[in-house]
Motif scaffolding. Sequence first.
Motif, PDB file in Angstrom:
ATOM      1  N   PRO A   1       0.830  -1.228   0.000  1.00  0.00           N
ATOM      2  CA  PRO A   1       0.000   0.000   0.000  1.00  0.00           C
ATOM      3  C   PRO A   1       0.858   1.270   0.000  1.00  0.00           C
ATOM      4  O   PRO A   1       0.525   2.245  -0.684  1.00  0.00           O
ATOM      5  N   ALA A   2       1.957   1.259   0.736  1.00  0.00           N
ATOM      6  CA  ALA A   2       2.819   2.464   0.766  1.00  0.00           C
ATOM      7  C   ALA A   2       3.424   2.706  -0.609  1.00  0.00           C
ATOM      8  O   ALA A   2       3.510   3.861  -1.068  1.00  0.00           O
ATOM      9  N   ALA A   3       3.840   1.634  -1.295  1.00  0.00           N
ATOM     10  CA  ALA A   3       4.428   1.788  -2.633  1.00  0.00           C
ATOM     11  C   ALA A   3       3.387   2.349  -3.605  1.00  0.00           C
ATOM     12  O   ALA A   3       3.712   3.153  -4.487  1.00  0.00           O
ATOM     13  N   ILE A   4       2.136   1.963  -3.426  1.00  0.00           N
ATOM     14  CA  ILE A   4       1.069   2.472  -4.305  1.00  0.00           C
ATOM     15  C   ILE A   4       0.853   3.968  -4.051  1.00  0.00           C
ATOM     16  O   ILE A   4       0.761   4.770  -4.981  1.00  0.00           O
ATOM     17  N   ARG A   5       0.847   4.363  -2.774  1.00  0.00           N
ATOM     18  CA  ARG A   5       0.692   5.798  -2.460  1.00  0.00           C
ATOM     19  C   ARG A   5       1.874   6.593  -3.003  1.00  0.00           C
ATOM     20  O   ARG A   5       1.730   7.702  -3.486  1.00  0.00           O
ATOM     21  N   ASP A   6       3.048   5.977  -2.937  1.00  0.00           N
ATOM     22  CA  ASP A   6       4.266   6.625  -3.458  1.00  0.00           C
ATOM     23  C   ASP A   6       4.114   6.884  -4.962  1.00  0.00           C
ATOM     24  O   ASP A   6       4.395   7.986  -5.442  1.00  0.00           O
TER      25      ASP A   6
ATOM     26  N   ASN B   1       5.813  -0.858 -11.470  1.00  0.00           N
ATOM     27  CA  ASN B   1       6.421  -1.705 -10.424  1.00  0.00           C
ATOM     28  C   ASN B   1       6.589  -1.029  -9.068  1.00  0.00           C
ATOM     29  O   ASN B   1       6.735  -1.709  -8.059  1.00  0.00           O
ATOM     30  N   GLY B   2       6.662   0.285  -9.055  1.00  0.00           N
ATOM     31  CA  GLY B   2       6.879   1.008  -7.797  1.00  0.00           C
ATOM     32  C   GLY B   2       8.275   0.801  -7.241  1.00  0.00           C
ATOM     33  O   GLY B   2       9.147   0.230  -7.895  1.00  0.00           O
ATOM     34  N   SER B   3       8.472   1.303  -6.032  1.00  0.00           N
ATOM     35  CA  SER B   3       9.776   1.214  -5.362  1.00  0.00           C
ATOM     36  C   SER B   3       9.667   0.264  -4.176  1.00  0.00           C
ATOM     37  O   SER B   3       8.589   0.077  -3.616  1.00  0.00           O
TER      38      SER B   3
ATOM     39  N   ASP C   1      13.073  -4.127   4.482  1.00  0.00           N
ATOM     40  CA  ASP C   1      11.903  -3.578   3.795  1.00  0.00           C
ATOM     41  C   ASP C   1      10.689  -3.642   4.726  1.00  0.00           C
ATOM     42  O   ASP C   1      10.809  -4.027   5.899  1.00  0.00           O
ATOM     43  N   GLU C   2       9.525  -3.303   4.189  1.00  0.00           N
ATOM     44  CA  GLU C   2       8.323  -3.213   5.039  1.00  0.00           C
ATOM     45  C   GLU C   2       7.941  -4.545   5.667  1.00  0.00           C
ATOM     46  O   GLU C   2       7.269  -4.582   6.693  1.00  0.00           O
ATOM     47  N   LYS C   3       8.339  -5.635   5.007  1.00  0.00           N
ATOM     48  CA  LYS C   3       8.000  -6.954   5.567  1.00  0.00           C
ATOM     49  C   LYS C   3       9.066  -7.427   6.545  1.00  0.00           C
ATOM     50  O   LYS C   3       9.001  -8.532   7.072  1.00  0.00           O
ATOM     51  N   GLY C   4      10.109  -6.620   6.718  1.00  0.00           N
ATOM     52  CA  GLY C   4      11.199  -7.011   7.617  1.00  0.00           C
ATOM     53  C   GLY C   4      12.265  -7.846   6.925  1.00  0.00           C
ATOM     54  O   GLY C   4      13.182  -8.354   7.578  1.00  0.00           O
TER      55      GLY C   4
END
Length: 457
Positions: A5-10, A27-29, A42-45
């Motif tokens: 979700p954060a990559a989509i907002r980015d 693809n996003g970051s 990363d966000e998943k650790g």
Amino acid sequence: MTKTPAAIRDIEHTLHGFVELNAHRENGSTVITGGKGVWVFDEKGTPYLEGAAGMWCASLGFGEQALMDAANEQFAKLPYYHSVAFKTTHPAIDLAERLATRVPIKNAKVNFCLSGSEANDFLVKIVRFYNNAIGRPRKKKIIARVNGYHGATLMATSLTGITANHAGFDLPLPGVLHVSDPKAFSNALSGETEADFAARLCGELEEKILQEGPDTVAAFIAEPVTGAGGVVIPPAGYYEGVQQILKRYDVLFLADEVITGFCRTGKYWGSTSMGMTPNTMTLAKGLTSAYQPLAAIVLSDEIYRGLELGSANLGWFGHGTTYAGHPVGCAVALKVMELIEERGIEAHVARVAQTFSKRLDVLRDLPFVGDVRSIGLMGAVEFVVDKKTKTPFNPKGSFAKALKERAEQKYHLICRTLAGGDSCAFSPPLIITEEEINEMFDRFTKALADVAAGYMH
Ligand SMILES: Cc1ncc(COP(=O)(O)O)c(C=O)c1O
């Protein structure tokens, strides 16, 4: 890669640089949320081994408590004040003093700014002001090198010798010229010795100065070892020859130490590693280990005296920025310099660099590896379809791009691709251990085998 979700907002709200924008929309970051030592998460650790130290910059690694404490203490004391218009702060004074006694330029004067790009851009302004002040108003052109990288402002991009960075921006600006990249793998002629290659490059520089007119050429700018444009270590004798020519025609030597400064090459300065005696140095990245945005322009006393003369003539030195000498950045940089001494980082880099170069060297025998280059803790592997003919992959750069992606996605190793060839580069935090260097190259070798297998027929 599934987008968080954060990559989509980015994607919705940010314009990113150094990406293909449509691929980024697709693809996003990867969102990085933490780091410790040579690792980031990363966000998943998921831990990634950060083989690039961010952008060649997080040299003392991530999560270094002493640097965070230095920043916090300064925040509590004085979170901001400038160093222009007859004001300054203790951290800015202390850092300028410490740098001046450390650089290989006698009686140096230091001017602060925020990024390597700004430092190089401002330096060109300073060189113009200097030459006007000392009565050489025609001496303004700057010679840089193909595949050199000097930053992202209009002037710093112009100095940069990477055409992909000029494209679409109406650059380079007039008054910037480029001479050949001193990379033997691409540019030495067949059968040419290292000494002959160096002499030919020097001859080209001299010819360029003579063609333009020595009275119009102000300076030559070079990274002691080219970073983003290929990790290029010039041939032996190159800088010796270059410096003789620059002296002959009274052309300043500007060393861009943004990557090479603060022990990256195994000596404190890239200039020292390469036997250079520049008139100026630009510093950033390792200056604060990237914990704060800060850069410095180091000037010889002679240039400073010219600026003083110009200021007297014009009424002032009309240059400065709001955040110049930011006290938090300066406090962090002072702590970085302290830690480099306390922890013997220069000697550490020189020692572990042996493992680093050994592990790079064995890659030479693998399929598609055309060349490997390294000094200290900066290294590159360059790929070609055919080792004998050095035929590049089509499109150029596609092998390294696929490899970088494979290394990151499957083996959780971050390395980077380079301009000026089909290359992957390593510039890990300088605190990396031999065990971690081995881990880095184990992961890279597996990714290389995977990608190479896809190209075998
Ligand atoms: C040698 C060199 N000079 C200048 C710069 C520009 O620095 P910054 O990105 O801080 O503006 C860089 C950045 O990578 C660099 O590698």
